[in-house]
Structure formats: structure tokens, C-alpha cells
Design a protein around this motif. Structure first.
Motif, PDB file in Angstrom:
ATOM      1  N   GLN A  23      54.278 131.642  58.828  1.00 37.02           N
ATOM      2  CA  GLN A  23      54.077 132.226  60.160  1.00 37.02           C
ATOM      3  C   GLN A  23      54.925 131.506  61.211  1.00 37.02           C
ATOM      4  OE1 GLN A  23      52.548 135.071  60.698  1.00 37.02           O
ATOM      5  NE2 GLN A  23      52.058 135.157  58.515  1.00 37.02           N
ATOM      6  N   GLU A  75      42.965 131.205  46.066  1.00 33.89           N
ATOM      7  CA  GLU A  75      44.220 131.778  46.553  1.00 33.89           C
ATOM      8  C   GLU A  75      45.214 130.666  46.933  1.00 33.89           C
ATOM      9  OE1 GLU A  75      45.516 134.655  46.540  1.00 33.89           O
ATOM     10  OE2 GLU A  75      47.005 134.741  48.159  1.00 33.89           O
ATOM     11  N   ASP A  80      42.805 136.001  59.398  1.00 32.86           N
ATOM     12  CA  ASP A  80      42.523 136.140  57.975  1.00 32.86           C
ATOM     13  C   ASP A  80      43.820 135.991  57.184  1.00 32.86           C
ATOM     14  OD1 ASP A  80      41.848 136.793  55.432  1.00 32.86           O
ATOM     15  OD2 ASP A  80      40.907 138.722  55.924  1.00 32.86           O
ATOM     16  N   ARG A 129      44.367 135.999  54.120  1.00 31.52           N
ATOM     17  CA  ARG A 129      44.497 136.765  52.870  1.00 31.52           C
ATOM     18  C   ARG A 129      45.336 138.018  53.074  1.00 31.52           C
ATOM     19  NH1 ARG A 129      38.218 137.442  51.846  1.00 31.52           N
ATOM     20  NH2 ARG A 129      38.563 138.022  54.012  1.00 31.52           N
ATOM     21  N   ARG A 130      45.493 138.415  54.335  1.00 37.47           N
ATOM     22  CA  ARG A 130      46.315 139.594  54.624  1.00 37.47           C
ATOM     23  C   ARG A 130      47.784 139.263  54.363  1.00 37.47           C
ATOM     24  NH1 ARG A 130      43.094 142.155  58.741  1.00 37.47           N
ATOM     25  NH2 ARG A 130      44.620 143.835  58.782  1.00 37.47           N
ATOM     26  N   SER A 131      48.635 140.295  54.397  1.00 36.99           N
ATOM     27  CA  SER A 131      50.060 140.062  54.113  1.00 36.99           C
ATOM     28  C   SER A 131      50.682 139.240  55.251  1.00 36.99           C
ATOM     29  CB  SER A 131      50.780 141.404  54.003  1.00 36.99           C
ATOM     30  OG  SER A 131      50.922 141.964  55.287  1.00 36.99           O
ATOM     31  N   THR A 143      53.104 139.893  57.112  1.00 38.32           N
ATOM     32  CA  THR A 143      53.397 140.753  58.266  1.00 38.32           C
ATOM     33  C   THR A 143      52.120 141.083  59.052  1.00 38.32           C
ATOM     34  OG1 THR A 143      55.296 141.665  57.129  1.00 38.32           O
ATOM     35  CG2 THR A 143      54.428 142.968  58.955  1.00 38.32           C
ATOM     36  N   GLU A 144      51.029 141.343  58.330  1.00 36.18           N
ATOM     37  CA  GLU A 144      49.768 141.635  59.033  1.00 36.18           C
ATOM     38  C   GLU A 144      49.261 140.414  59.803  1.00 36.18           C
ATOM     39  OE1 GLU A 144      47.400 144.939  56.385  1.00 36.18           O
ATOM     40  OE2 GLU A 144      47.821 143.015  55.426  1.00 36.18           O
ATOM     41  N   VAL A 145      49.367 139.242  59.175  1.00 40.01           N
ATOM     42  CA  VAL A 145      48.923 138.025  59.863  1.00 40.01           C
ATOM     43  C   VAL A 145      49.786 137.809  61.114  1.00 40.01           C
ATOM     44  CG1 VAL A 145      48.615 135.519  59.677  1.00 40.01           C
ATOM     45  CG2 VAL A 145      48.096 136.977  57.702  1.00 40.01           C
ATOM     46  N   HIS A 165      48.890 140.166  63.923  1.00 39.65           N
ATOM     47  CA  HIS A 165      47.613 139.787  64.525  1.00 39.65           C
ATOM     48  C   HIS A 165      47.789 138.582  65.463  1.00 39.65           C
ATOM     49  CE1 HIS A 165      43.084 138.714  63.707  1.00 39.65           C
ATOM     50  NE2 HIS A 165      43.320 139.019  64.963  1.00 39.65           N
TER      51      HIS A 165
END
Ligand code: AP5
Ligand code: ZN
Length: 216
Positions: free
Chosen positions: A16, A119, A196, A198-200, A202-204, A207
Motif C-alpha cells: 500500500q 493468510e 480489511d 484480506r481484500r485485493s 486495489t480494494e484496500v 478504501h
């Protein structure tokens, strides 16, 4: 923006951070990268840090705090910084608060990226990083275009010394004992933001960006 990234090993903090540096003008200060470079260069800092890092334990506070506080006080951190891997103990968090107070500054947010332990082990055992700039890949889920070569700078991809499964378990324990208390520390101050992990990627990232947009 003065930001810190919190979360267990392998949560995706470095992943990130690469993206956030492209979104915002921030000085990126990654403690692990600084320490690994010091080990590589054979400096006094590296000599003191290596034994702890290889075991998956934290480098003592008195070794690391001064190094990072110095960087936060530098000219190029004036427009904002992104701390990855610091603070990791309550003593480090208190030292950071005090140093920022002296500079008349404060943290904007503590970004917590959380993922479950199983994970973490999957991600870290498949992680590869580039030798030149620590760009992050995964052998299954985040492959480079060409095997073992960084997409960005063409340098060779390697596995980190402390990414063996047994060492990862120690790092997880150390996180739970010494770093997880910082979640409450920043929550009490009203600056904790949870994501979260655990999301991809790109999603993290989306967000985090949406959350930061509400803070500026
Ligand atoms: P450090 O380098 O900071 O390691 P860490 O905190 O354990 O974090 P990692 O770099 O392992 O993980 P990450 O969250 O950045 O994940 P990444 O993005 O790479 O510290 C190393 C050592 O230095 C410590 O053990 C300690 O000895 C010492 N140290 C450092 N700071 C210190 C301090 N302040 N005090 C004392 N000692 C200190 O992602 C992991 C993998 O998952 C990659 O393969 C990636 O491609 C993949 N991935 C990322 N995001 C996703 C996603 N959303 N979905 C699927 N896969 C993903
Ligand atoms: Zn690279």
C-alpha cells in the motif's frame, strides 16, 4: 498528511505504501528497509540489528528510536510522511508523539491493515522483493511480468532472510505481544482507521484513499 501504517507482517503495508506515495507527496520511511540496507552496508546500526531481525524479534528501542525520530525531523518530511514499521512498541509511539509535539506537528491517522495469521504465512512465504528498491511481489498473486525481475527497475527479485515460515511465526507472536497494543493507543486518540487487508491490493488502496480524502 502525517501517516503511520500498522498491521501484522505481510498485511500489505509495503504494498500500500508504494501506491500511497504515488497519490500524495509524502516522505516514505520504512524501518525494515532502512535496517536491511544497514545490514547490507555493514554499518554499526546494521551490526546491532542483524541478530534480532534474523530471529524475527524486534531491534531494541534504544537502537531504532533515534534513527527514525531523526528522519521525521528532517526537511524533506515537512510536507508529510508515511511511516511503515514504526512505531512498533508503546515506547516508540510515545517517543514519536513527543518528537512531533516538539516540532509542533501531529499524526493525521494511524492506518491499520489487518489480516488473519494463516493468510500472513501464505503471503510471506510467497513474497519476493527487488534488490534495488524493495518493490513487492508474490509468486502466486502478484507476479512480475518476467520471472524474478522487477517490473519497475529491472533488478533481481529475492526472498528476504526473515521470510522462512518458522521466523514468520515468531514475528506474528512479537506483533501480538508488542505491537498490537498500539491499536488501542491510537484508537483512544481518535486517529485509528481500520482496513480489511484480506481484500485485493486495489480494494484496500481505494478504501484507504477514500478515508484519507475525508481527513484533508
Ligand atoms: P519489516 O520489514 O517492517 O517487516 P513486517 O512488519 O514484518 O512487514 P512486512 O514487510 O513483512 O510486510 P508488509 O505488511 O509490508 O507486507 P507486503 O506489502 O510486503 O520488519 C522486519 C524486521 O525489522 C522486524 O522483524 C524487526 O526485526 C525489524 N524492525 C523493523 N521495524 C522495527 C521497529 N520499529 N522496532 C524494532 N525492530 C524493527 O506484502 C506481503 C506479501 O503479500 C507480498 O508478497 C505481497 O505481494 C502480498 N500482498 C500484499 N497485499 C496483498 C493483498 N491485499 N492480497 C493478496 N496479497 C497481498
Ligand atoms: Zn524494483
Amino acid at each position: 498528511l502525517n501517516l503511520i501504517l500498522l498491521g501484522p507482517p505481510g498485511a500489505g503495508k509495503g504494498t500500500q505504501a508504494e501506491r500511497l506515495q504515488q497519490d500524495f507527496r509524502l516522505l516514505y520511511i520504512a524501518t525494515g528497509n532502512i535496517l536491511r540496507a544497514a545490514v547490507e552496508a555493514g554499518t554499526e546500526l546494521g551490526r546491532q540489528a542483524k541478530q534480532y531481525m534474523d530471529r524475527g524479534e524486534l531491534v531494541p528501542d534504544e537502537v531504532i528510536i533515534g534513527v527514525i525520530i531523526d528522519k521525521v525531523g528532517q526537511e524533506d518530511a515537512q510536507d508529510g510522511f508515511l511511516l511503515d514499521g514504526f512505531p512498533r512498541t508503546v515506547a516508540q509511539a510515545e517517543a514519536l508523539d513527543e518528537a512531533l509535539g516538539d516540532l509542533g506537528r501531529a499524526l493525521t491517522a494511524a492506518l491499520l491493515i489487518d489480516v488473519p495469521d494463516d493468510e500472513v504465512v501464505r503471503r510471506i512465504s510467497g513474497r519476493r522483493v527487488c534488490q534495488k528498491a524493495n518493490h513487492v511481489y508474490h509468486v502466486d498473486t502478484n507476479r512480475p511480468k518476467h520471472d524474478d525481475v522487477c517490473d519497475i527497475d529491472g533488478s533481481k527479485l529475492i526472498q528476504r532472510e526473515d521470510d522462512r515460515e518458522e521466523t514468520v511465526r515468531t514475528r506474528l507472536e512479537v506483533y501480538g505481544d508488542q505491537t498490537a497494543p498500539l491499536i488501542g493507543f491510537y484508537d483512544e486518540r481518535g486517529i485509528l482507521k481500520r482496513f480489511d487487508g484480506r481484500r485485493s491490493p486495489t480494494e484496500v488502496h481505494d478504501h484507504i484513499r477514500a478515508t484519507l480524502a475525508t481527513l484533508r
